[in-house]
Scaffold this motif. Structure first.
Motif, PDB file in Angstrom:
ATOM      1  N   PHE A   1       0.893  -1.154  -0.192  1.00 36.75           N
ATOM      2  CA  PHE A   1      -0.013   0.009  -0.104  1.00 36.75           C
ATOM      3  C   PHE A   1       0.728   1.309  -0.037  1.00 36.75           C
ATOM      4  O   PHE A   1       0.284   2.379   0.127  1.00 36.75           O
ATOM      5  CB  PHE A   1      -1.066  -0.011   1.428  1.00 36.75           C
ATOM      6  N   THR A   2       2.166   0.977  -0.055  1.00 33.25           N
ATOM      7  CA  THR A   2       2.960   2.378  -0.021  1.00 33.25           C
ATOM      8  C   THR A   2       4.022   2.097  -1.210  1.00 33.25           C
ATOM      9  O   THR A   2       4.680   0.983  -1.586  1.00 33.25           O
ATOM     10  CB  THR A   2       3.745   2.580   1.156  1.00 33.25           C
ATOM     11  N   GLU A   3       4.317   3.133  -1.955  1.00 29.80           N
ATOM     12  CA  GLU A   3       5.393   3.183  -3.203  1.00 29.80           C
ATOM     13  C   GLU A   3       6.062   4.589  -3.295  1.00 29.80           C
ATOM     14  O   GLU A   3       5.220   5.360  -3.597  1.00 29.80           O
ATOM     15  CB  GLU A   3       4.940   2.422  -4.246  1.00 29.80           C
TER      16      GLU A   3
ATOM     17  N   GLY B   1       6.034   4.773   3.902  1.00 27.01           N
ATOM     18  CA  GLY B   1       6.056   4.836   2.669  1.00 27.01           C
ATOM     19  C   GLY B   1       5.084   6.022   1.998  1.00 27.01           C
ATOM     20  O   GLY B   1       4.276   6.576   2.845  1.00 27.01           O
ATOM     21  N   MET B   2       5.073   6.222   0.770  1.00 22.01           N
ATOM     22  CA  MET B   2       4.281   7.209   0.113  1.00 22.01           C
ATOM     23  C   MET B   2       2.857   6.406  -0.272  1.00 22.01           C
ATOM     24  O   MET B   2       3.064   5.278  -0.730  1.00 22.01           O
ATOM     25  CB  MET B   2       4.835   7.721  -1.010  1.00 22.01           C
ATOM     26  N   VAL B   3       1.806   6.912  -0.162  1.00 21.60           N
ATOM     27  CA  VAL B   3       0.533   6.296  -0.304  1.00 21.60           C
ATOM     28  C   VAL B   3       0.302   5.612  -1.968  1.00 21.60           C
ATOM     29  O   VAL B   3       0.726   6.505  -2.675  1.00 21.60           O
ATOM     30  CB  VAL B   3      -0.674   6.941   0.072  1.00 21.60           C
ATOM     31  N   HIS B   4       0.217   4.605  -2.078  1.00 17.79           N
ATOM     32  CA  HIS B   4       0.129   3.666  -3.274  1.00 17.79           C
ATOM     33  C   HIS B   4      -1.082   4.530  -4.009  1.00 17.79           C
ATOM     34  O   HIS B   4      -1.970   4.623  -3.413  1.00 17.79           O
ATOM     35  CB  HIS B   4       0.132   2.388  -3.179  1.00 17.79           C
TER      36      HIS B   4
ATOM     37  N   VAL C   1      -4.288   2.662  -3.731  1.00 19.99           N
ATOM     38  CA  VAL C   1      -4.944   2.858  -2.483  1.00 19.99           C
ATOM     39  C   VAL C   1      -5.798   4.096  -2.468  1.00 19.99           C
ATOM     40  O   VAL C   1      -6.832   4.191  -2.227  1.00 19.99           O
ATOM     41  CB  VAL C   1      -4.105   2.919  -1.238  1.00 19.99           C
ATOM     42  N   PHE C   2      -5.313   5.235  -3.297  1.00 20.83           N
ATOM     43  CA  PHE C   2      -6.080   6.434  -3.156  1.00 20.83           C
ATOM     44  C   PHE C   2      -7.424   6.292  -4.028  1.00 20.83           C
ATOM     45  O   PHE C   2      -8.283   6.746  -3.894  1.00 20.83           O
ATOM     46  CB  PHE C   2      -5.093   7.478  -4.123  1.00 20.83           C
ATOM     47  N   GLU C   3      -7.182   5.282  -5.227  1.00 23.65           N
ATOM     48  CA  GLU C   3      -8.348   4.984  -5.965  1.00 23.65           C
ATOM     49  C   GLU C   3      -9.237   4.313  -5.261  1.00 23.65           C
ATOM     50  O   GLU C   3     -10.537   4.507  -5.194  1.00 23.65           O
ATOM     51  CB  GLU C   3      -7.916   4.142  -7.319  1.00 23.65           C
TER      52      GLU C   3
ATOM     53  N   ASP D   1      -4.379  13.965  -8.048  1.00 22.88           N
ATOM     54  CA  ASP D   1      -4.488  15.172  -7.367  1.00 22.88           C
ATOM     55  C   ASP D   1      -3.874  15.231  -6.141  1.00 22.88           C
ATOM     56  O   ASP D   1      -3.613  16.312  -5.561  1.00 22.88           O
ATOM     57  CB  ASP D   1      -6.248  15.284  -7.124  1.00 22.88           C
ATOM     58  N   TRP D   2      -3.770  14.021  -5.442  1.00 20.13           N
ATOM     59  CA  TRP D   2      -2.926  13.951  -4.055  1.00 20.13           C
ATOM     60  C   TRP D   2      -2.016  13.165  -3.775  1.00 20.13           C
ATOM     61  O   TRP D   2      -1.612  12.283  -4.788  1.00 20.13           O
ATOM     62  CB  TRP D   2      -4.248  13.454  -2.948  1.00 20.13           C
ATOM     63  N   GLN D   3      -1.151  13.544  -2.945  1.00 17.20           N
ATOM     64  CA  GLN D   3      -0.253  12.587  -2.358  1.00 17.20           C
ATOM     65  C   GLN D   3       0.053  12.531  -0.957  1.00 17.20           C
ATOM     66  O   GLN D   3      -0.264  13.688  -0.590  1.00 17.20           O
ATOM     67  CB  GLN D   3       1.103  12.646  -3.204  1.00 17.20           C
ATOM     68  N   GLY D   4       0.648  11.498  -0.455  1.00 23.83           N
ATOM     69  CA  GLY D   4       0.774  11.417   0.922  1.00 23.83           C
ATOM     70  C   GLY D   4       1.562  10.350   1.608  1.00 23.83           C
ATOM     71  O   GLY D   4       2.079   9.578   0.710  1.00 23.83           O
ATOM     72  N   PHE D   5       1.918  10.562   2.652  1.00 21.77           N
ATOM     73  CA  PHE D   5       2.653   9.501   3.413  1.00 21.77           C
ATOM     74  C   PHE D   5       1.834   8.740   4.373  1.00 21.77           C
ATOM     75  O   PHE D   5       0.811   9.336   4.948  1.00 21.77           O
ATOM     76  CB  PHE D   5       3.979   9.789   4.010  1.00 21.77           C
ATOM     77  N   ALA D   6       2.161   7.255   4.298  1.00 23.12           N
ATOM     78  CA  ALA D   6       1.608   6.593   5.634  1.00 23.12           C
ATOM     79  C   ALA D   6       2.561   5.895   6.490  1.00 23.12           C
ATOM     80  O   ALA D   6       3.742   5.843   5.975  1.00 23.12           O
ATOM     81  CB  ALA D   6       0.647   5.696   4.967  1.00 23.12           C
ATOM     82  N   PHE D   7       2.367   5.716   7.753  1.00 20.46           N
ATOM     83  CA  PHE D   7       3.385   4.870   8.627  1.00 20.46           C
ATOM     84  C   PHE D   7       2.709   3.980   9.427  1.00 20.46           C
ATOM     85  O   PHE D   7       1.577   4.223   9.983  1.00 20.46           O
ATOM     86  CB  PHE D   7       4.368   5.828   9.241  1.00 20.46           C
ATOM     87  N   GLY D   8       3.579   2.953  10.087  1.00 19.55           N
ATOM     88  CA  GLY D   8       2.869   2.129  10.778  1.00 19.55           C
ATOM     89  C   GLY D   8       3.936   1.881  11.888  1.00 19.55           C
ATOM     90  O   GLY D   8       5.060   1.554  11.599  1.00 19.55           O
ATOM     91  N   VAL D   9       3.517   1.807  13.186  1.00 22.87           N
ATOM     92  CA  VAL D   9       4.660   1.821  14.094  1.00 22.87           C
ATOM     93  C   VAL D   9       3.873   0.526  15.493  1.00 22.87           C
ATOM     94  O   VAL D   9       2.964   0.919  15.608  1.00 22.87           O
ATOM     95  CB  VAL D   9       5.173   3.058  14.714  1.00 22.87           C
ATOM     96  N   GLY D  10       4.860  -0.082  15.906  1.00 18.40           N
ATOM     97  CA  GLY D  10       4.270  -1.087  17.163  1.00 18.40           C
ATOM     98  C   GLY D  10       4.433  -0.021  18.410  1.00 18.40           C
ATOM     99  O   GLY D  10       5.625   0.209  18.762  1.00 18.40           O
TER     100      GLY D  10
END
Ligand code: PHE
Length: 347
Positions: free
Chosen positions: A255-257, A294-297, A300-302, A310-319
């Protein structure tokens, strides 16, 4: 016999008795088997019948009256003697207060930091559909990446197997990315703390349930540079006062690229470590992997209904557990869930 006079005298003596032991002594003196009241009863015999008829009932009522007075008086003196034995100058007993679980502390700290960075806190369901947990995050059925998350599937009627209705315990907080984007328009920045589940064998660094924190920031020009700033700001605040080194290494998430893994090095981090000391340098100053991001794939936006042009973004996951283990030098994730008071009470 002057019954009234006898009564007055006894009451006076009773009033002067210092404590409950003295009252009891008096009671025995008058009402005991060989007490004075009984000996008065014995004397009745020697009186003429007419006298006896007159005095007998009076003596009887005196006896029961005294019985009541004594038990009353005993009650009162017992109470006051307790009060007298309380030392008001003694130091107060220590009241042991309850306190928060280490994971709750860390969760609160993380929220505080991200709120300070203008992020909002969002939550989502723990029982999730296959669609939100996988498909909409660009992990279709039979995609090898599904093996990254060993999954607890819920028992359901066999008839309906669409991803939208097939249920599982969410394996990460990422499905909330989709849920949030379906209902909200960018720009925004959110964090999603919550419980996640993995169908795995437990060991010092694995539990079947643990906590994650998802982050998602979407806008017109959100870039990896923004991510780097936010993440470094976060870790600096979280590990207050320690000089942290950061490294970003390429990773893979569907889901990120591009995808990255964040690894950090804390100068003072010796001793017990989350991976049981199996790190590269086997002790202090080791690099610790703390985050996937990473950068939102565009896919995933679709799925979420955005136009990826139109958009870009970052996502992260941490324990969250892992951060708590590093912060408090806890060697085994299972301690958080053991309910062992010897552990819990240290926080
Ligand atoms: N959801 C991923 C996991 O649980 C972590 C992650 C979140 C990675 C967001 C990239 C972006 O492993």
């Amino acid at each position: 016999m002057e019954i009234e006079k006898i009564k007055k005298e006894i009451v006076l003596e009773m009033d002067n008795a210092a404590d409950s032991a003295a009252v009891e002594k008096l009671r025995i003196k008058y009402l005991g088997r060989n007490g004075e009241i009984n000996s008065l009863f014995k004397k009745l015999k020697d009186l003429p019948v007419a006298e006896r008829r007159k005095i007998g009932p009076k003596l009887q009522s005196l006896k029961s009256e005294l019985g009541a007075l004594f038990s009353n008086r005993l009650e009162v003196s017992k109470k006051t003697s307790v009060a007298a034995s309380v030392d008001l100058t003694a130091p107060a007993k220590k009241v042991s207060k309850g306190h928060l679980h280490p994971l709750t502390l860390v969760d609160a700290e993380i929220r505080r930091i991200f709120l300070g960075l203008n992020f909002s806190v969002v939550e989502g369901p723990e029982v999730e559909s296959e669609y939100y947990n996988f498909d909409a995050l660009n992990v279709p059925a039979n995609h090898p990446a599904r093996e990254m998350w060993d999954t607890f599937w819920l028992k359901q009627e066999a008839r309906d197997k669409r991803p939208e209705t097939k249920l599982l315990l969410r394996t990460h907080t990422s499905p909330v990315q989709i849920r949030y984007m379906e209902k909200n328009n960018p720009p925004f920045q959110i964090i999603v703390p919550g419980k996640v589940f993995r169908y795995e064998a437990t060991d010092a660094s694995h539990e079947v349930n643990f906590y994650q924190l998802e982050g998602l920031m979407v806008g017109k020009n959100v870039s990896l540079a923004n991510f780097k700033f936010v993440v470094e700001e976060f870790f600096k605040k979280f590990f207050r006062g320690q000089k942290i080194e950061f490294r970003y290494r390429p990773g893979y998430f569907p889901f990120t690229e591009p995808s990255v893994e964040v690894i950090i090095k804390l100068p003072a981090h010796g001793g017990a470590l989350p991976d049981g000391g199996r790190g590269a340098s086997g002790g202090e100053n080791r690099w610790l992997e703390v985050m996937g991001a990473g950068m939102v794939h565009p896919k995933v936006f679709e799925y979420a209904g955005y136009n990826p042009r139109d958009w870009q973004g970052f996502a992260f996951g941490v324990g969250i557990d892992r951060l708590a283990m590093i912060k408090y030098k806890i060697p085994d994730i299972r301690m958080f869930y053991s309910g062992d008071l010897r552990f819990i009470k240290q926080f």
